[in-house]
Motif scaffolding. Structure first.
Motif, PDB file in Angstrom:
ATOM      1  N   LEU A 327      -0.685 -14.215  51.953  1.00 46.13           N
ATOM      2  CA  LEU A 327      -2.097 -13.900  51.762  1.00 46.13           C
ATOM      3  C   LEU A 327      -2.431 -12.636  52.541  1.00 46.13           C
ATOM      4  O   LEU A 327      -2.039 -12.496  53.702  1.00 46.13           O
ATOM      5  CB  LEU A 327      -2.989 -15.046  52.259  1.00 46.13           C
ATOM      6  CG  LEU A 327      -2.952 -16.363  51.484  1.00 46.13           C
ATOM      7  CD1 LEU A 327      -3.787 -17.424  52.198  1.00 46.13           C
ATOM      8  CD2 LEU A 327      -3.454 -16.162  50.064  1.00 46.13           C
ATOM      9  N   HIS A 352       4.248 -16.223  44.932  1.00 47.10           N
ATOM     10  CA  HIS A 352       2.967 -16.739  45.428  1.00 47.10           C
ATOM     11  C   HIS A 352       2.351 -15.768  46.442  1.00 47.10           C
ATOM     12  O   HIS A 352       2.671 -15.819  47.644  1.00 47.10           O
ATOM     13  CB  HIS A 352       3.167 -18.110  46.080  1.00 47.10           C
ATOM     14  CG  HIS A 352       3.922 -19.080  45.233  1.00 47.10           C
ATOM     15  ND1 HIS A 352       3.563 -19.373  43.936  1.00 47.10           N
ATOM     16  CD2 HIS A 352       5.042 -19.821  45.499  1.00 47.10           C
ATOM     17  CE1 HIS A 352       4.410 -20.256  43.433  1.00 47.10           C
ATOM     18  NE2 HIS A 352       5.316 -20.540  44.350  1.00 47.10           N
ATOM     19  N   ASP A 354      -1.515 -13.407  47.174  1.00 47.20           N
ATOM     20  CA  ASP A 354      -2.878 -13.118  46.730  1.00 47.20           C
ATOM     21  C   ASP A 354      -3.580 -12.297  47.802  1.00 47.20           C
ATOM     22  O   ASP A 354      -3.461 -12.585  48.998  1.00 47.20           O
ATOM     23  CB  ASP A 354      -3.645 -14.420  46.480  1.00 47.20           C
ATOM     24  CG  ASP A 354      -4.878 -14.222  45.599  1.00 47.20           C
ATOM     25  OD1 ASP A 354      -5.212 -13.056  45.302  1.00 47.20           O
ATOM     26  OD2 ASP A 354      -5.506 -15.227  45.220  1.00 47.20           O
ATOM     27  N   SER A 355      -4.315 -11.269  47.363  1.00 46.19           N
ATOM     28  CA  SER A 355      -5.063 -10.424  48.295  1.00 46.19           C
ATOM     29  C   SER A 355      -6.513 -10.857  48.424  1.00 46.19           C
ATOM     30  O   SER A 355      -7.229 -10.380  49.301  1.00 46.19           O
ATOM     31  CB  SER A 355      -5.013  -8.964  47.830  1.00 46.19           C
ATOM     32  OG  SER A 355      -5.529  -8.838  46.514  1.00 46.19           O
ATOM     33  N   GLN A 356      -6.972 -11.743  47.540  1.00 46.29           N
ATOM     34  CA  GLN A 356      -8.332 -12.262  47.621  1.00 46.29           C
ATOM     35  C   GLN A 356      -8.290 -13.715  48.099  1.00 46.29           C
ATOM     36  O   GLN A 356      -7.235 -14.341  48.132  1.00 46.29           O
ATOM     37  CB  GLN A 356      -9.024 -12.167  46.264  1.00 46.29           C
ATOM     38  CG  GLN A 356      -9.103 -10.740  45.722  1.00 46.29           C
ATOM     39  CD  GLN A 356      -9.956 -10.643  44.480  1.00 46.29           C
ATOM     40  OE1 GLN A 356     -11.159 -10.454  44.553  1.00 46.29           O
ATOM     41  NE2 GLN A 356      -9.329 -10.771  43.323  1.00 46.29           N
ATOM     42  N   ALA A 509      -1.222  -9.993  43.759  1.00 48.08           N
ATOM     43  CA  ALA A 509      -1.983 -10.959  42.971  1.00 48.08           C
ATOM     44  C   ALA A 509      -0.982 -11.858  42.260  1.00 48.08           C
ATOM     45  O   ALA A 509       0.128 -11.423  41.928  1.00 48.08           O
ATOM     46  CB  ALA A 509      -2.886 -10.253  41.959  1.00 48.08           C
ATOM     47  N   PRO A 510      -1.345 -13.101  42.007  1.00 47.59           N
ATOM     48  CA  PRO A 510      -0.375 -14.021  41.390  1.00 47.59           C
ATOM     49  C   PRO A 510       0.000 -13.648  39.961  1.00 47.59           C
ATOM     50  O   PRO A 510       1.054 -14.067  39.477  1.00 47.59           O
ATOM     51  CB  PRO A 510      -1.095 -15.375  41.439  1.00 47.59           C
ATOM     52  CG  PRO A 510      -2.543 -15.051  41.590  1.00 47.59           C
ATOM     53  CD  PRO A 510      -2.606 -13.780  42.363  1.00 47.59           C
ATOM     54  N   ASP A 542      -2.667 -18.750  43.266  1.00 51.56           N
ATOM     55  CA  ASP A 542      -3.700 -17.953  43.914  1.00 51.56           C
ATOM     56  C   ASP A 542      -3.983 -18.531  45.297  1.00 51.56           C
ATOM     57  O   ASP A 542      -3.300 -19.462  45.754  1.00 51.56           O
ATOM     58  CB  ASP A 542      -4.959 -17.894  43.054  1.00 51.56           C
ATOM     59  CG  ASP A 542      -5.596 -19.260  42.839  1.00 51.56           C
ATOM     60  OD1 ASP A 542      -5.171 -20.243  43.493  1.00 51.56           O
ATOM     61  OD2 ASP A 542      -6.529 -19.354  42.020  1.00 51.56           O
ATOM     62  N   ALA A 543      -4.996 -17.979  45.989  1.00 49.62           N
ATOM     63  CA  ALA A 543      -5.242 -18.366  47.380  1.00 49.62           C
ATOM     64  C   ALA A 543      -5.495 -19.863  47.523  1.00 49.62           C
ATOM     65  O   ALA A 543      -4.917 -20.525  48.398  1.00 49.62           O
ATOM     66  CB  ALA A 543      -6.421 -17.571  47.933  1.00 49.62           C
TER      67      ALA A 543
END
Length: 636
Positions: A327, A352, A354-356, A509-510, A542-543
C-alpha cells in the motif's frame, strides 16, 4: 486583471510610445503591464497583476499626452489605446515619485536591520531608486503596539503598513475571506481584523508574500534568516494533487519557507496555508533518523540498515509472493512509485498493490476518462459543474481558480453537494441533497429543463469526485458520463493525495500496469514482460481487499510506502486489526505514524526537498520536484 469582456480586445494589437520608443501592445492592456512587458519598469506598491487595479499608492504616476496637454495618470488603472504617448522619466514624474515616497516614509519606522522584509523589500528598493535621498520630517512618528498576532501564523506590524490594500483586496477578491479590513480614518487608518475574529483564512500566508513592506510577517519564518542567506530551488508542492509551483528556500540545511511561484497553468502564485507552512514537518524533531526493528520484547529498537534489510529479506522470502501486498506510492515521486511497483511485481511477485485507500475514484476511471480538461481551461469555461469534494477543504488552490472563474470571469458555477461548501456564495445554482441520494438527484438533473438551458453553451468543465463515503463509489462514473455527453464538455477527476495520478501511471493499482496499461491487456503485458521478464497474472486486491486478506490470514505480509491505513482508511478498525494480524509488516516512512508504529521493521526515507524526481497532478501535468537539503540521520 483581465476579464472575459475584455478578452476580445487583447487580440487587437496597437502601437504606443513609451519614453520616445514605439512598442506594440494589446488594446486595452493596462499601461503598467504593457510598459513592463516591453522593458520599462514603472514603480508600484498597490498594483498586483492577479488583482483588480485600484490606484491607491499613486507611485505609478506617469505623464500621458492628451488634447489638453500632458496630464498625470496612474498607469495601473489606465488602459492602452492606439497612439498613446507616455513619459515615465520626466522631471514632473520624478518629482511626484519623490513626493509619494516622502509621504510614505513620514510614519514608516526605520527598522530595516530587524525587519524580515529587509533585503527583499519593494519600499526599501524603490526608496533607493526613486526616493528624494533624505527626509524633511523631524517630528515624532506615529506609534502602534507591535506586533499584533492576527492569527496563529501571521503577525501584523501596523507602523510599517503603507495602506496599499493588497492584503485586504486579496482576502476579499481572491480568497473570499474578508476577515481583514481598514479601520479608523485619516492619519489613524490601519489594517486590522474584526473584534474577536482572528484572520482564520486558509490562505493567510499569501498576504505575507504580497505585502510590499514588513507589515505582515509569518511566524514560522520571523527572525530566522535574511534573504541573502537563503538557498532556493523551484519545486512542486505535494500536499494535494493540484501541483502548485513553489520556491523552496533553506539555510544551513534547514528549510525555512515556501513561496508561491506564478504559474499560469496551476496556482497563479497563490498557495494554501497547508502547503505554504507544511515545511515545518521537514524540520520536525519527530522525523525518523534510523531504521527500527521490533525486538523480542515487542518494542521497536534502533538497528543498522544492513540488519534491518536482512530482517526484511528473510521475512518476505519466507512467504509466497502472492501472500504479500503493498500500500502506498501516492505521497512520493513517480520514480519512487515505479521502484515500489517493480519491486512488488518482479521481486516479491505479487499483484496485490494499491496507491489509494478506498476513499478515491476507480483507477480505471481516473486514467481512462476523456476528454480531459486542464486547470487553466477554467479561464475559458462558460459553465463549471462541480460534483465532488469541498474544494476549499481538500484542493484549496483549485478552489481559488474556480472562484475566480465564477466571480471574475462570468462562468456559471453549478454545485451539487450534500453539504455547504466554500463556493456556495459564487454559485449560479446549488443543489443540496441528502447523503446517499446522489443517484436519484442525478436522474432529476438530467431531466431538468432549466438546468439544460443553463448548460446549453460550452465550453463546460466538469470537476468530478466523491462528495463523501456515504455515496455509492460508482456515482462519480455516472456523473462523468452525463457531463461528457454535454456539448463542449471536458472533465477533471478529483483526487486527494498529492501523486495519485503518478502512482497510477506507474501501475500502483490492482488493475493497472505501468503506462496506464490494463492488467487484462495481453499486448501491454507482453511488452512489459520483455523488460521485466515476469509479471504476476490477474488483477490483485484493492486496499480494502488487502486489509480483509490480512485479517483472514490469506495474506501474511504487508509493505507500506508512505501509507497510513489506520489513519486514512474509511474503516480504521479494519486497518488496525489487519496490521495486528499480519505476520510481517515493513513500513518506509518519514514519521512513526499510527500504522508504521505497528510495523515489524521501519525504514527511514527522505522526504520533500530531500529527494529529486517528478510528480503528476490531477490534470496529468508532470512537474519536477527538486532536492535542496540532505535527509536527517540515516534516512535514504
Amino acid at each position: 486583471m483581465w476579464t472575459r469582456e475584455a478578452a476580445h480586445l487583447a487580440e487587437e494589437r496597437i502601437t504606443i510610445t513609451v519614453d520616445g520608443r514605439d512598442v506594440e501592445v494589446s488594446n486595452g492592456e493596462l499601461l503598467i503591464q504593457a510598459a513592463q512587458d516591453n522593458g520599462t519598469y514603472i514603480p508600484r506598491f498597490c498594483w498586483h497583476p492577479r488583482m483588480k487595479p485600484v490606484g491607491m499608492c499613486r507611485m505609478c504616476l506617469v505623464e500621458v499626452d492628451s488634447p489638453r496637454g500632458k496630464r498625470m495618470v496612474t498607469s495601473c488603472t489606465t488602459p492602452c489605446n492606439d497612439g498613446m504617448v507616455v513619459d515615465t522619466e520626466s522631471a514632473v514624474v520624478k518629482k511626484a515619485q519623490e513626493g509619494i515616497l516622502e509621504f510614505l516614509l513620514i510614519n514608516h519606522p526605520l527598522d530595516c536591520p530587524v525587519c524580515d522584509r529587509g533585503g527583499e523589500c519593494p519600499l526599501q528598493d524603490q526608496t533607493m531608486a526613486y526616493g528624494p535621498g533624505e527626509s524633511r520630517f523631524v517630528e515624532e512618528k506615529r506609534h502602534f503596539e507591535k506586533p499584533i498576532e492576527i492569527s496563529d501564523l501571521v503577525l501584523l506590524d501596523r507602523e510599517r503598513c503603507i495602506l496599499c490594500a493588497r492584503c485586504t483586496r486579496f482576502s476579499d477578491e481572491i480568497s473570499g475571506d474578508p476577515l481583514i479590513e481598514f479601520k479608523e480614518r485619516g492619519n489613524y487608518t490601519q489594517v486590522l481584523t474584526f473584534p474577536d475574529e482572528p484572520f482564520a483564512s486558509y490562505f493567510s500566508g499569501n498576504t505575507v508574500q504580497i505585502c510590499p513592506v514588513g507589515a505582515l510577517t509569518a511566524k514560522p519564518y520571523r527572525f530566522r534568516a535574511r534573504p541573502w542567506d537563503l538557498e532556493a530551488v523551484e519545486s512542486t508542492c505535494t500536499t494535494c494533487s493540484v501541483g502548485c509551483r513553489i520556491s523552496v528556500q533553506a539555510s544551513q540545511n534547514q528549510v525555512l519557507r515556501f513561496l508561491g511561484v506564478d504559474n499560469d497553468a496551476t496556482n497563479q502564485s497563490w498557495l494554501c496555508d497547508k502547503g505554504r507552512f507544511g515545511f515545518e514537518a521537514i524540520n520536525s524533531a519527530e522525523r525518523l533518523t534510523e531504521p527500527l526493528v521490533r525486538g523480542e520484547d515487542g518494542e521497536l529498537h534502533p538497528a543498522t540498515w544492513s540488519d534491518a534489510l536482512d530482517v526484511v529479506a528473510d521475512r518476505l522470502s519466507a512467504v509466497r509472493g502472492d501472500e504479500v501486498a503493498g500500500l502506498g506510492g501516492a505521497r512520493g515521486t513517480n520514480e519512487e512509485a515505479f521502484a515500489f511497483g517493480k519491486f512488488l511485481r518482479t521481486v516479491v511477485v505479487t499483484p496485490h498493490l494499491d496507491s489509494q485507500l478506498a476513499d478515491g475514484l476507480d483507477p480505471d476511471l481516473l486514467v481512462g476518462l476523456t476528454p480531459r480538461a486542464s486547470i487553466d481551461d477554467l479561464e475559458r469555461a462558460r459553465t463549471i459543474i462541480l460534483w465532488g469534494p469541498d474544494l476549499k477543504e481538500e484542493l484549496p488552490v483549485l478552489y481559488l481558480r474556480v472562484r475566480r472563474a465564477a466571480q471574475e470571469l462570468g462562468a456559471n458555477l453549478i454545485i451539487v453537494h450534500p453539504r455547504r461548501t466554500g463556493l456556495d456564495d459564487v454559485a449560479a445554482r446549488k443543489v443540496t441533497y441528502r447523503p446517499g441520494d446522489g443517484a436519484s438527484v442525478l436522474a432529476d438533473l438530467m431531466a431538468d429543463p432549466a438546468l439544460a438551458e443553463m448548460i446549453a453553451d460550452g465550453p463546460i468543465v466538469g470537476l468530478i469526485g466523491r462528495t463523501g463515503l456515504a455515496e455509492d463509489d460508482r456515482l462519480p462514473e455516472a456523473v462523468a458520463a452525463w457531463v461528457r455527453d454535454l456539448d463542449g464538455a471536458s472533465l477533471v477527476p478529483l483526487t486527494r493525495r498529492g501523486n495519485v495520478y503518478g502512482a497510477l501511471d506507474m501501475g500502483i493499482a490492482p488493475s493497472l500496469l505501468p503506462g496506464r496499461v490494463s492488467i487484462a491487456d495481453d499486448a501491454g503485458r507482453a511488452a512489459l514482460e520483455e523488460h521485466w521478464h515476469l509479471v504476476p497474472d490477474g488483477a490483485g486486491l484493492d486496499a480494502t481487499g488487502i486489509l480483509d486478506g490480512l485479517n483472514a490470514k490469506t495474506l501474511k505480509a504487508l509493505v507500506l510506502l508512505g501509507s497510513d491505513p489506520v489513519r486514512d482508511h474509511p474503516d480504521p478498525v479494519l486497518a488496525r486489526s489487519a496490521l495486528e494480524n499480519a505476520e510481517f509488516v515493513v513500513a518506509l516512512d518519514v514519521f512513526l505514524n499510527d500504522s508504521s508504529a505497528r510495523a515489524d521493521v521501519v525504514l527511514p526515507v527522505e522526504g520533500f526537498a530531500e529527494s529529486e524526481g517528478t510528480v503528476t497532478n490531477l490534470e496529468g501535468r508532470v512537474q519536477k520536484v527538486n532536492r535542496l537539503i540532505p535527509g536527517p540521520g540515516q534516512s535514504r
